[in-house]
Design a protein around this motif. Structure first.
Motif, PDB file in Angstrom:
ATOM      1  N   SER A  50       0.650  -1.432  -0.047  1.00  0.00           N
ATOM      2  CA  SER A  50       0.073  -0.058  -0.001  1.00  0.00           C
ATOM      3  C   SER A  50       0.962   1.233   0.047  1.00  0.00           C
ATOM      4  O   SER A  50       0.448   2.343  -0.691  1.00  0.00           O
ATOM      5  N   LEU A  51       1.888   1.121   0.889  1.00  0.00           N
ATOM      6  CA  LEU A  51       2.802   2.437   0.818  1.00  0.00           C
ATOM      7  C   LEU A  51       3.535   2.566  -0.576  1.00  0.00           C
ATOM      8  O   LEU A  51       3.683   3.730  -1.016  1.00  0.00           O
ATOM      9  N   SER A  52       3.954   1.450  -1.095  1.00  0.00           N
ATOM     10  CA  SER A  52       4.435   1.633  -2.365  1.00  0.00           C
ATOM     11  C   SER A  52       3.759   2.093  -3.486  1.00  0.00           C
ATOM     12  O   SER A  52       4.103   2.907  -4.189  1.00  0.00           O
ATOM     13  N   LEU A  95      12.518   3.581  -4.150  1.00  0.00           N
ATOM     14  CA  LEU A  95      11.392   2.990  -3.122  1.00  0.00           C
ATOM     15  C   LEU A  95      12.057   2.532  -2.022  1.00  0.00           C
ATOM     16  O   LEU A  95      11.522   2.674  -0.824  1.00  0.00           O
ATOM     17  N   LYS A  96      13.311   1.870  -1.811  1.00  0.00           N
ATOM     18  CA  LYS A  96      13.904   1.347  -0.894  1.00  0.00           C
ATOM     19  C   LYS A  96      13.993   2.676   0.092  1.00  0.00           C
ATOM     20  O   LYS A  96      13.726   2.171   1.382  1.00  0.00           O
ATOM     21  N   ALA A 101      11.863   4.019   6.666  1.00  0.00           N
ATOM     22  CA  ALA A 101      11.351   4.300   7.964  1.00  0.00           C
ATOM     23  C   ALA A 101      10.290   3.583   8.412  1.00  0.00           C
ATOM     24  O   ALA A 101      10.013   3.456   9.790  1.00  0.00           O
ATOM     25  N   ARG A 102       9.457   2.728   7.643  1.00  0.00           N
ATOM     26  CA  ARG A 102       8.169   2.158   8.064  1.00  0.00           C
ATOM     27  C   ARG A 102       8.128   0.638   7.496  1.00  0.00           C
ATOM     28  O   ARG A 102       7.266   0.105   8.200  1.00  0.00           O
ATOM     29  N   VAL A 103       8.914   0.355   6.866  1.00  0.00           N
ATOM     30  CA  VAL A 103       9.176  -1.232   6.328  1.00  0.00           C
ATOM     31  C   VAL A 103      10.502  -1.715   6.574  1.00  0.00           C
ATOM     32  O   VAL A 103      11.220  -1.119   5.926  1.00  0.00           O
ATOM     33  N   ALA A 108       9.883  -5.765   2.511  1.00  0.00           N
ATOM     34  CA  ALA A 108       9.663  -5.483   1.101  1.00  0.00           C
ATOM     35  C   ALA A 108      10.414  -6.554   0.452  1.00  0.00           C
ATOM     36  O   ALA A 108       9.878  -6.862  -0.873  1.00  0.00           O
ATOM     37  N   LEU A 109      11.153  -7.349   0.777  1.00  0.00           N
ATOM     38  CA  LEU A 109      11.841  -8.328  -0.273  1.00  0.00           C
ATOM     39  C   LEU A 109      10.781  -9.554  -0.701  1.00  0.00           C
ATOM     40  O   LEU A 109      10.541  -9.889  -1.719  1.00  0.00           O
ATOM     41  N   ASP A 110      10.226  -9.909   0.825  1.00  0.00           N
ATOM     42  CA  ASP A 110       9.320 -10.929   0.811  1.00  0.00           C
ATOM     43  C   ASP A 110       7.909 -10.515  -0.125  1.00  0.00           C
ATOM     44  O   ASP A 110       7.246 -11.355  -0.787  1.00  0.00           O
ATOM     45  N   ALA A 111       7.562  -9.071  -0.243  1.00  0.00           N
ATOM     46  CA  ALA A 111       6.559  -8.734  -0.950  1.00  0.00           C
ATOM     47  C   ALA A 111       6.717  -8.474  -2.441  1.00  0.00           C
ATOM     48  O   ALA A 111       6.138  -8.072  -3.417  1.00  0.00           O
TER      49      ALA A 111
END
Length: 360
Positions: A50-52, A95-96, A101-103, A108-111
């Motif tokens: 969602s943040l992405s 994106l990284k 700060a939040r993920v 992020a890798l798993d997603a």
């Protein structure tokens, strides 16, 4: 309540239970493929996606290549955001950095948002300098992204990798936006690409979904069948599109789906047709959908009886995949009527012996 949700949302039983649990704030212990699902992990992945999506949408204003592509497609920035389009910046870690700060990086890798170089261990953005497309399930949850290159980068389209949440072969692009219209019409238009689906909605055919440019899978066919009794195949008007349609038709028939076809001129698809001729013309073209039999038989003109019989045999071989006996008989009857063949002659073309034929 579960029955109501199943019937209104066209969910299977586990999906309906999970949907109601989320509404009620209840955490369910779930298993997927024999393994207990970590609900906390799934929640963190959902937040990262969602943040992405928000990050990609915000980038549209400052990405000239993205704005140029949207203008070429006839889409405003407001349209693009409404359809879940965004832009990945031309950087290795944009994106990284935004998510840091939040993920957590592992999340992020798993997603499927970041990827790691197996040799150096370097972690970087999966999507770079591309137009991004949010891929949601029927409930509207973001499960992954598609991404189109702006230049000559390959592949032209890049998708999220297979993850715990994202499995491309089990999703239909645009189902979340299309399901109300599908329910109203009890029919769905099946197109190949993301922009074809968007073009159909812009022309007023909101009951369109896309198989995202790959071969249709049994899971996608089952999803179509669950939502509508009639599927109108509207693939690209070129040789690959025709070949893809011929592969799709037997799969749909095996699931008892009534199939109709929309034929686009050579070299055209819903998106290019919209841009060339406008929404009214695309809406008119879509309304010209033909029955499966009349399209497969084609224009016979001055064909000889032998040529007609050979064509009928080929069509009957396709129709024979139909799992609904009543529908199959109807198709066979249409073939007979179109070619002035009796029921006995149609069955003989199929290689079936009838009591009447045995008496003769």
């Amino acid at each position: 309540a579960i029955t109501f949700v199943r019937e209104t949302e066209r969910f299977e039983f586990p999906e309906a239970v999970a949907y109601l649990a989320r509404l009620a704030g209840i955490t369910l212990p779930m298993r997927r493929s024999g393994t207990r699902v970590d609900r906390g992990k799934e929640t963190r992945a959902a937040e990262a996606l969602s943040l992405s999506a928000a990050f990609f949408r915000a980038n549209l204003d400052r990405h000239e290549a993205a704005k140029a592509l949207l203008e070429k497609r006839g889409l405003s920035l407001e349209d693009a955001r409404a359809y879940g389009l965004g832009a990945a910046l031309d950087a290795w870690d944009a994106l990284k950095t935004s998510l840091a700060a939040r993920v957590q990086e592992d999340t992020a890798l798993d997603a499927g948002l970041l990827q790691k170089n197996p040799e150096t261990g370097r972690v970087y953005d999966r999507f770079r300098n591309r137009l991004t497309i949010e891929i949601r399930d029927g409930r509207g949850e973001i499960l992954g992204f598609g991404a189109r290159a702006f230049g000559d980068d390959q592949p032209k389209y890049l998708n999220s990798p297979e993850t715990a949440r994202f499995s491309k072969g089990k999703l239909l692009y645009g189902l979340d936006r299309a399901k109300e219209a599908i329910r109203r019409e009890d029919a769905v238009f099946l197109v190949e690409g993301y922009f074809d689906r968007i073009a159909c909605e812009r022309a007023g055919a909101s009951n369109a979904v896309a198989s995202m440019g790959t071969a249709l899978t049994p899971a996608q066919v089952e999803l179509l069948r669950r939502h509508a009794r009639t599927v109108c195949v509207a693939y690209d008007g070129d040789a690959p599109g025709g070949a893809a349609a011929l592969k799709v038709i037997p799969m749909l028939l095996e699931h008892g789906v009534d199939v109709q076809l929309v034929a686009f001129p050579a070299g055209e698809d819903p998106d290019s047709f919209l841009r060339k001729y406008g929404p009214d013309a695309l809406r008119a073209k879509i309304s010209e959908k033909t029955s499966l039999i009349s399209d497969l038989l084609g224009k016979l003109g001055d064909a000889t009886r032998l040529e007609r019989n050979e064509r009928a045999k080929r069509v009957l071989e396709i129709v024979h995949h139909c799992s609904d006996p009543g529908m199959r008989i109807q198709y066979e009857s249409e073939i007979g009527t179109s070619l002035s063949l009796s029921r006995v002659e149609v069955l003989q073309l199929l290689g079936k012996k009838t009591a009447l034929a045995l008496v003769k």
